[in-house]
Write an enzyme that holds these catalytic residues in place. Structure first.
Site, PDB file in Angstrom:
ATOM      1  N   TYR A 138      32.711   7.929  11.255  1.00  0.00           N
ATOM      2  CA  TYR A 138      33.084   6.620  10.470  1.00  0.00           C
ATOM      3  C   TYR A 138      32.167   5.666  10.908  1.00  0.00           C
ATOM      4  O   TYR A 138      31.688   4.930  10.234  1.00  0.00           O
ATOM      5  CB  TYR A 138      34.502   6.521  10.392  1.00  0.00           C
ATOM      6  CG  TYR A 138      35.022   5.116   9.785  1.00  0.00           C
ATOM      7  CD1 TYR A 138      35.268   5.232   8.637  1.00  0.00           C
ATOM      8  CD2 TYR A 138      34.920   4.053  10.459  1.00  0.00           C
ATOM      9  CE1 TYR A 138      35.640   4.013   7.782  1.00  0.00           C
ATOM     10  CE2 TYR A 138      35.646   2.827   9.799  1.00  0.00           C
ATOM     11  CZ  TYR A 138      35.694   2.855   8.382  1.00  0.00           C
ATOM     12  OH  TYR A 138      36.103   1.810   7.708  1.00  0.00           O
TER      13      TYR A 138
ATOM     14  N   LYS B 153      29.114   3.853   8.653  1.00  0.00           N
ATOM     15  CA  LYS B 153      29.468   2.407   8.190  1.00  0.00           C
ATOM     16  C   LYS B 153      27.918   1.724   8.809  1.00  0.00           C
ATOM     17  O   LYS B 153      27.678   1.015   8.139  1.00  0.00           O
ATOM     18  CB  LYS B 153      30.732   1.746   8.664  1.00  0.00           C
ATOM     19  CG  LYS B 153      31.790   2.367   8.262  1.00  0.00           C
ATOM     20  CD  LYS B 153      31.895   2.097   6.585  1.00  0.00           C
ATOM     21  CE  LYS B 153      33.234   2.411   5.970  1.00  0.00           C
ATOM     22  NZ  LYS B 153      33.099   2.140   4.262  1.00  0.00           N
TER      23      LYS B 153
ATOM     24  N   ILE C 256      42.522  -4.291   8.963  1.00  0.00           N
ATOM     25  CA  ILE C 256      43.361  -4.769   7.792  1.00  0.00           C
ATOM     26  C   ILE C 256      44.689  -4.270   7.752  1.00  0.00           C
ATOM     27  O   ILE C 256      44.943  -3.167   7.692  1.00  0.00           O
ATOM     28  CB  ILE C 256      42.364  -4.367   6.376  1.00  0.00           C
ATOM     29  CG1 ILE C 256      41.163  -4.921   6.559  1.00  0.00           C
ATOM     30  CG2 ILE C 256      43.112  -5.291   5.347  1.00  0.00           C
ATOM     31  CD1 ILE C 256      40.415  -4.590   5.348  1.00  0.00           C
TER      32      ILE C 256
END
Length: 260
Positions: A152, A156, A185
């Site tokens: 991941y 990114k 988040i």
């Protein structure tokens, strides 16, 4: 002009727009007057009326082709593209636990899906000479967590680099390209994860949350971001108020990254 009509007449697409940060972004753009298209594999039960939902699995080329064809057939193109889709389902255990399949699935979702969607929808923007593309990346692009999210983080990082390169090509032709890199988040999925961690350890949700923040090296703000806070940044960046901004990465992490 104010935020309640500054996107009036604009058509926006938000990928992964049925929940979490994507949902908050879609609602923020609609509040500013945009016609918002959202896409995901499955429609969420709490999607508000007024959004045009198109089901598509963007991790596969045929999903992108289906979505692009549907949008071009009905609207002829879009004005705003928010490549928000992303995530990681790789196991813990470091590099040795990660198979070629883990790497491929993660790269397809987090890097190649936005690349393909840009390729499908950019021509309509170029024909008009205007448009905005936002790539939602992550601070893991520069602050990787190697235990379970190495693919991941690498995807990114690639997305951030690709976004900058694309901006150099199309900004002179009227298309603004920007990257937003959030830290942690507090989505509904993140809250559920904290509940599971607390249950498995016999600890409190607050303690589990603190443990995750500690794994990031701490968050000076003392809490994760709210989806609405990320959405507010995106709402500004796609607006006419940000017309001179292109080719830049905006980090929204409460101070998590410890370096300049």
């Amino acid at each position: 002009m104010n935020m309640y009509n500054e996107l009036s007449g604009q058509i926006a697409l938000v990928t992964g727009g049925t929940k979490g940060t994507g949902k908050a972004i879609a609602e923020r753009l609609a509040l500013a007057g945009a016609k918002v298209i959202i896409t995901a594999r499955n429609k969420s039960e709490d999607v508000k009326p007024g959004f045009h939902f198109i089901p598509a699995d963007l991790s596969k080329p045929e999903g992108t082709e289906k979505l692009t064809a549907a949008i071009l057939a009905e609207y002829g193109g879009i004005d705003i593209l928010i490549n928000n889709l992303g995530g990681s389902e790789t196991p813990g255990g470091g590099f040795a636990a990660l198979s070629d399949e883990h790497w491929s699935e993660t790269l397809q979702t987090n890097l190649l899906a936005p690349v393909r969607l840009d390729r499908g929808l950019l021509p309509s923007m170029l024909a008009k000479g205007s448009g905005v593309i936002i790539h939602i990346a992550s601070i893991q692009g520069r602050l990787p967590l190697p235990d379970s999210t190495l693919p991941y983080a690498a995807a990114k990082a690639g997305l951030i680099n690709y976004s900058k390169g694309l901006s150099k090509e199309v900004t002179p032709k009227g298309i603004r390209v920007l990257t937003v890199s959030p830290g942690w988040i507090q989505t509904e999925a993140a809250i559920r994860m904290m509940e599971r961690l607390a249950e498995s350890s016999g600890d409190t949700i607050e303690s589990a949350t603190q443990q995750v923040m500690n794994s990031l090296g701490g968050i000076p703000m003392g809490r994760p971001a709210k989806p609405e806070e990320v959405a507010e940044l995106v709402g500004f960046l796609v607006s006419p108020r940000a017309n001179y901004l292109s080719g830049t990465e905006y980090v929204i992490d409460g101070g998590t990254i410890p370096t300049i």
